[in-house]
Design an enzyme around this catalytic site. Structure first.
Site: not given
Ligand SMILES: C[S@@+](CC[C@H](N)C(=O)[O-])C[C@H]1O[C@@H](n2cnc3c(N)ncnc32)[C@H](O)[C@@H]1O
Length: 438
Positions: A259, A261-262, A281, A308, A377
């Site tokens: 999320a 989600g791009g 996510d 998670d 990023c």
């Molecule tokens: C860098 S962002 C992802 C961006 C996404 N891939 C996109 O392109 O839109 C990292 C994501 O990891 C999620 N996150 C962090 N710890 C997590 C966990 N233990 N389990 C699942 N999701 C997790 C956060 O909610 C966040 O949305």
């Protein structure tokens, strides 16, 4: 209602209560637009002051008695920041209007004494706008371009003075909008022609045939082609990560930190609505954004799992491709996320542990012969190259696949995808493609 008073309460919320949200900003901008005000000025003022408040603060201190400035409440400092920002950066607003409007706001919000103080400080600046910065490079760059000094020190150690300054300057510019064509609905040529008919210029990206960039942000975002799902908003560096992953039709793909989600929606588009993309996510509100995007883009091959990531199972080598787009320091997106520079430097050791754990966990899902893409990023080597080297040392059954087989060489280095904001005119990103041996 006026854009300055809305900007004032928004900036105060961010700087005093440390609360920032794009949703809050968009809601307020919408309200202003409905009331006939210009949302562009609101966005510029809010994002600009949040990014540049350290610089504004540094300058203001030179025009007020030191003790008086230290004792000045943040509620009044925000007014001064707004006034000075308009004088320095909003060329469409004449100096007298910037001062008068800020003074009027001070009268409405406080009293005539505060208004006199604000008036005196801003006029002091206008009488003698020469500002001197410290000689020491870390402090000079930190105050001149408004970044935490400790962050600038790290950047100087990594990249030297010239590149650090280019980077800091790049992040203070107004970023262009990048858009990605939805290949399941249209083609790049058709989308370009569609906008041209409406006098909107979108320029093809040198990095990807599916990407365009434009300075006409509001016109593009408000166009019905967006709500109809013909394109998405995404930085080109993020799109390149999916192009490195290179998902194929009918495959099973796992997107473990998915999320908002791009990248996930681009994976689904490249698979032409076939196969299956499992998006995991833990934050439901962010997953809702992915759901909305999938509906808008009419993508039917995404399955969303809110949990998670470390509880997602069964843990089995069942996927052709796994994307692990980990939480990171976000150094690469300081241009688009105005508040991030003020918080990101604090928890890096913790993030590094989480990234290592995420990479190890994600590897378990890759089928023999399948691919694992690790991405961030940030340009921080400790979160990037160092993580991959450590992983490859521990996991001899994985090997690095050179990125330049999938994306133009210019955006790669030593086999990795690596984008450098001021050089490539996009966010900073890193990705490594690993293959599990058969
Ligand atoms: C860098 S962002 C992802 C961006 C996404 N891939 C996109 O392109 O839109 C990292 C994501 O990891 C999620 N996150 C962090 N710890 C997590 C966990 N233990 N389990 C699942 N999701 C997790 C956060 O909610 C966040 O949305």
């Amino acid at each position: 209602m006026n854009f300055r008073s809305e900007a004032y309460t928004t900036i105060l919320k961010v700087l005093k209560d440390k609360e920032y949200s794009d949703t809050l900003l968009h809601q307020r901008a919408k309200k202003l637009k409905n009331a006939g005000e210009d949302p562009a000025l609101f966005y510029n003022l809010v994002k600009g002051v949040i990014k540049l408040y350290l610089k504004l603060d540094y300058i203001l201190q030179q025009y007020v008695d030191k003790k008086k400035y230290t004792d000045t409440d943040i509620k009044i400092k925000v007014l001064l920041y707004m006034g000075l920002y308009q004088l320095l950066y909003l060329n469409s607003i004449p100096d007298y209007a910037a001062v008068n409007e800020t003074v009027e706001l001070a009268k409405t919000l406080f009293n005539p004494q505060v208004a006199d103080f604000v008036n005196a400080v801003l006029r002091n600046y206008l009488r003698n706008p020469e500002v001197s910065y410290p000689n020491e490079p870390a402090l000079r760059i930190a105050y001149e371009h408004s970044f935490p000094p400790e962050l600038i020190k790290q950047w100087l150690d990594l990249w030297g003075e010239e590149n650090t300054e280019y980077l800091a300057m790049f992040f203070n510019e107004n970023p262009e909008l990048h858009i990605r064509v939805n290949s399941t609905a249209t083609t790049p040529e058709k989308l370009k022609a569609y906008f041209a008919k409406r006098n909107i210029v979108i320029t093809p990206s040198q990095a990807s045939p599916m990407m365009f960039h434009t300075a006409q942000t509001a016109e593009v975002l408000e166009d019905v082609a967006f709500s109809e799902g013909y394109f998405s908003v995404q930085d080109t560096s993020a799109a390149l990560i999916v192009e490195l992953l290179d998902p194929q039709k009918e495959e099973s793909v796992l997107d473990l930190f998915a999320a908002p989600g791009g990248k996930c929606s681009y994976i689904a588009e490249r698979m032409d609505n076939t196969g299956e993309v499992i998006a995991v996510d833990k934050i439901p509100s962010k997953m809702k954004l992915l759901k909305q995007a999938a509906n808008r883009l009419q993508l039917t091959n995404i399955k969303m799992v809110v949990t998670d990531a470390f509880k997602y199972g069964p843990v089995a080598p069942a996927f052709h491709r796994v994307l692990v787009d980990v939480p990171c320091s976000g150094w690469g997106v300081f241009g688009r996320k105005s508040d991030l520079r003020w918080q990101a430097h604090q928890n890096i050791p913790e993030l590094i542990k989480l990234q290592e754990k995420a990479l190890d966990y994600a590897a378990n899902f890759v089928t023999p012969g399948g691919f694992l893409v690790y991405s961030t990023c940030t340009m921080n080597p400790k979160e990037n190259e160092d993580q991959i080297s450590a992983f490859l040392k521990k996991n001899r059954n994985f090997e690095l696949i050179p990125a330049d087989a999938f994306i133009p060489e210019r955006y790669t280095s030593a086999g990795y995808l690596k984008t450098i904001p001021f050089k490539h005119n996009m966010d900073g990103a890193f990705a490594a493609k690993l293959q599990r041996r058969k």
